[in-house]
Each structure stands twice: as structure tokens, then as C-alpha cells.
Design an enzyme around this catalytic site. Structure first.
Site, PDB file in Angstrom:
ATOM      1  N   ASP A  65       0.835  -1.199   0.000  1.00 47.25           N
ATOM      2  CA  ASP A  65       0.000   0.000   0.000  1.00 47.25           C
ATOM      3  C   ASP A  65       0.873   1.255   0.000  1.00 47.25           C
ATOM      4  OD1 ASP A  65      -2.446   1.308   0.010  1.00 47.25           O
ATOM      5  OD2 ASP A  65      -3.272   0.053   1.600  1.00 47.25           O
ATOM      6  N   ASP A  99     -10.490   2.863  -3.122  1.00 50.01           N
ATOM      7  CA  ASP A  99     -11.193   1.657  -2.655  1.00 50.01           C
ATOM      8  C   ASP A  99     -12.629   1.555  -3.180  1.00 50.01           C
ATOM      9  OD1 ASP A  99      -8.864   1.729  -1.251  1.00 50.01           O
ATOM     10  OD2 ASP A  99      -9.780   1.468   0.719  1.00 50.01           O
TER      11      ASP A  99
HETATM   12  C1  GLA Z   1      -6.129   1.147   1.743  1.00 56.13           C
HETATM   13  C2  GLA Z   1      -6.287   0.119   0.624  1.00 56.13           C
HETATM   14  C3  GLA Z   1      -7.370  -0.875   1.026  1.00 56.13           C
HETATM   15  C4  GLA Z   1      -7.001  -1.560   2.337  1.00 56.13           C
HETATM   16  C5  GLA Z   1      -6.735  -0.506   3.420  1.00 56.13           C
HETATM   17  C6  GLA Z   1      -6.133  -1.136   4.670  1.00 56.13           C
HETATM   18  O1  GLA Z   1      -7.260   1.919   1.872  1.00 56.13           O
HETATM   19  O2  GLA Z   1      -6.600   0.755  -0.578  1.00 56.13           O
HETATM   20  O3  GLA Z   1      -7.573  -1.829   0.013  1.00 56.13           O
HETATM   21  O4  GLA Z   1      -5.864  -2.349   2.122  1.00 56.13           O
HETATM   22  O5  GLA Z   1      -5.833   0.491   2.973  1.00 56.13           O
HETATM   23  O6  GLA Z   1      -5.839  -0.206   5.654  1.00 56.13           O
END
Ligand code: GLA
Length: 400
Positions: free
Chosen positions: A147, A205
Site C-alpha cells: 500500500d 477503494d
Molecule cells: C487502503 C487500501 C485498502 C485496504 C486498506 C487497509 O485503503 O486501498 O484496500 O488495504 O488500505 O488499511
């Protein structure tokens, strides 16, 4: 001379074959991701139960062989700076979990971040790339979702940080896939494969909704499809446009996917996500509770004829040939010479569609099969019929 030529041909083809064999993620990875259901409280018992349910429900047999353990598993670093799991959440440790999955012919993905802290403010891997990659390898990890929270905004820093982790994974002695997750702002489709990633998220997301109409926040299914439709030329075996989790079966249940007033989708919308993620070659991460999956969801997630498009060895992502206010039409070639076509109704109501295959550059007649009805439709030069609101008709065509 002739002998030399034969030897050279054999030598070259053996080497080309072995170079091909080493491509990681020849086909889009498939599995179950913990983030929506377990968010900040992933626990080994739940993950093991989920693995059991994946086997029992037929998900593993359908191809979903990974469990992707997302953020919030970390318990900091030990006195030698080795990253460790939270001992309350994972009392047996991550290696035991990986062993448990490997015994079931499954694989384990894990999560970290290219900064000191992850998105959930747990320990990240910045400046510990080599050490963490070695730890992940020693645990038997098969995939790393990496990430980009708390990291610098510019493209050069992102490239450098992802390359550092990709190199570290390569040196770790184990084949570990790298999923780049910087959500799209730095256009990772242009550089992530080059620095060593096998897939890259293309959007922020996903939420359990069809569309974010007014840019109010919360990406919906169609927003991702619309984005990935533009990125066909960047994907192929070993390098995939990642559309984030499949939301089928969530039905607006609590969890990160319900943020931004995402109250769930219709059966047709969930089916469209599956249809078009398969056409567009996104990795497939189911995210609902597999232990309680209803039949409707199972039918959507495990349709073998649809999954076969996603996993087709040619790995050629669909192109969007028609885009109007009412319809999107996608087309993709398949390894055996067949062609897949998807027609998406974008209207808020059912509509009758007449599509001559000639409009897609496909003259003549084709043996046509409906991949959701599992029915042969006969020899056709087009398709006409009713498509429900946000439904996708998915067909496989064989030239006769
Ligand atoms: C980000 C990612 C998500 C998830 C969260 C976890 O938002 O895009 O897919 O992995 O972090 O904290």
C-alpha cells in the site's frame, strides 16, 4: 552446419521456454481478501475458518486459491527489527497460517506499506524492505499487497519505493507476487510492471454501490469498469489492472465497503462486476463472508464459463468498442480463437438491445453461447433481447 543450426534452435527454444515459465502471475490471481469483512481485527481462527469454507464451498476448486490477509495483522518489530504479527490476533504466528493454507493447496498473501506506517497506522516496511521480504519468504508468503499511505505524492518516489520492495522480494529466495496499491493517482499502469509489480490497483477503494454519480466520494462498480476500460493496452500475462475487491454477497453489510452510503447492489449489478472484471482481466478477490455465502452469490462467483475468460491463457484484456449513455460493449479474443462479447445496460431501467456483430468488426455468423444462461443460442450474426437495469449479457462466439 545443419547440426549446429538444430542445436541452436533447441538451445534458444529451451531458454525462451524457461524465461516464460518464470513470469509470475501468468493469469490474474484469485482468492478471498480479508479487508472488508475483518478490517482492523483479522484473526487466525477466522482466516482458517474462511480457508475451510473456501474449500467446502467449491471456491478453491473454482480457482480462488489465495487468502489475502490485509492490513492490521502487525504487532510491531522485535529487538532485531524483525516485523512480527500481533500475538493476540495470530497466536500461532503467520508461518503456521501459511502452512495451514499450503496443506489445502491454497496460498497466503500479506499486506504492508511503502512508508513507516500503513493506512491503518500499523508497522510498514520503509527502510526494512530486504529484512521484511526475507521474513515474508521464511513464513511462506506467496503475495504482497503493498500500500502507499503516508508516502510522498510524487511518481518518482513511488517508483523508487515499489522497485525497492520488488527487488527485495526477488532476492528473498521465494516467488512472491507484488500487488501495487497506490490507487491510481500516479498512473501505475505506466510503470508498475517495469519496476517489478504483477498488478496495480487503478482506483481508490471500491464500495458496495453501482456508481458514484456526483463525485461525492465512494467509488462504485461502474467507476472501476469505466476506468479499467481505458487501460486495456497496459495489461497482459504478469501485469494486470486490479479493480479491487468483488463486492458480490456484501448486500450493504457493515465494513469499509459500506462507507460513503454504499447500501449494496442488485443481483444484476454484482453479476456485471463479475462479468466485466473477467472481461477486463482484473484479479478476482471475493470479499463477502464465504462461511455464509448465499446461493445467488455463489452462482455469480463460481461460474466456470465466466472465470475461463478471466483466466484465458492469451491474457488479452477486452477493448470497449461501443460507449454511449445507454450501453457499453466490450470484445476480447480468446486463446482458442473464440471471441467474448459483453453488453452492459447502463440505464436505470431495462432496455431492448439489437446488436449486429458487424458493428464490432465481426462479419459473418458465429455459434453463440450465453455464459450466464449456460445456453447455446445457435448460429448468429447478432444478438437482440432485453437487458435488465445494470445487467451484462456475456457471450462466447465461435466462428463457423
Ligand atoms: C487502503 C487500501 C485498502 C485496504 C486498506 C487497509 O485503503 O486501498 O484496500 O488495504 O488500505 O488499511
Amino acid at each position: 552446419m545443419k547440426f549446429l543450426r538444430t542445436y541452436l534452435i533447441l538451445f534458444l527454444s529451451a531458454h525462451l521456454a524457461s524465461a516464460q515459465d518464470t513470469i509470475l502471475a501468468q493469469r490474474p490471481p484469485m482468492g478471498w481478501m480479508s479487508w472488508n469483512l475483518l478490517s482492523d481485527h483479522p484473526k487466525e481462527k477466522d482466516i482458517m475458518d474462511m480457508a475451510d469454507a473456501m474449500v467446502k464451498s467449491g471456491m478453491v476448486e473454482a480457482g480462488y486459491d489465495y487468502i489475502f490477509l490485509d492490513d492490521c495483522w502487525q504487532g510491531g518489530r522485535d529487538s532485531k527489527n524483525n516485523i512480527i504479527a500481533d500475538a493476540k490476533k495470530f497466536p500461532s504466528g503467520i508461518k503456521a497460517l501459511a502452512d495451514y493454507l499450503h496443506d489445502k493447496k491454497m496460498k497466503l498473501g500479506i499486506y504492508s506499506d511503502a512508508a513507516q506506517l500503513t493506512c491503518g497506522h500499523y508497522t510498514g516496511s520503509l527502510n526494512f524492505e530486504d529484512q521484511d521480504a526475507r521474513t515474508f519468504a521464511s513464513w511462506g508468503i506467496d503475495y504482497l499487497k503493498y500500500d502507499y499511505c503516508n508516502a510522498p505524492a510524487d511518481v518518482d518516489s513511488a517508483r523508487a519505493r515499489y522497485k525497492k520492495m520488488a527487488d527485495a522480494l526477488r532476492k528473498s529466495g521465494r516467488s512472491i507476487l507484488l500487488g501495487v496499491c497506490e490507487w491510481g493517482p500516479r498512473e501505475p499502469w505506466k510503470w508498475a510492471a517495469e519496476v517489478g509489480g504483477q498488478s496495480w490497483r487503478t482506483t481508490f477503494d471500491i464500495r458496495d454501490k453501482w456508481i458514484d454519480v456526483e463525485g461525492k466520494g465512494g467509488i462504485g462498480i461502474y467507476n472501476v469498469i469505466d476506468k479499467n476500460a481505458e487501460l486495456s493496452n497496459f495489461s497482459g500475462p504478469g501485469k494486470w489492472n486490479d479493480g479491487d475487491m468483488l463486492v458480490a454477497g456484501l448486500h450493504g453489510k457493515e465494513g469499509p465497503s459500506s462507507a460513503y452510503n454504499a447500501t449494496g447492489c442488485t443481483k444484476e449489478e454484482y453479476q456485471s462486476q463479475m462479468s466485466l472484471y473477467c472481461m477486463l482481466n482484473s484479479p478476482l478477490y471475493a470479499s463477502c463472508d464465504i462461511r455464509e455465502m448465499d446461493n445467488e452469490t455463489k452462482t455469480i462467483l463460481t461460474n466456470q464459463e465466466v472465470i475461463a475468460l478471466n483466466q484465458d491463457p492469451l491474457g488479452k484484456q477486452a477493448q470497449r468498442r461501443i460507449k454511449t449513455d445507454k450501453l457499453d460493449v466490450f470484445i476480447r479474443p480468446l486463446e482458442n480463437g473464440d471471441v467474448a462479447i459483453a453488453i452492459l445496460n447502463k440505464m436505470p431501467s431495462p432496455q431492448t438491445v439489437n446488436l449486429g456483430f458487424g458493428a464490432l468488426g465481426m462479419e459473418g455468423k458465429y455459434e453463440t453461447r450465453d455464459l450466464w444462461a449456460h445456453r447455446n443460442l445457435g448460429k448468429r450474426s447478432g444478438w437482440s433481447g432485453k437487458i435488465l437495469c445494470h445487467e451484462t449479457k456475456l457471450m462466447r462466439l465461435k466462428r463457423i
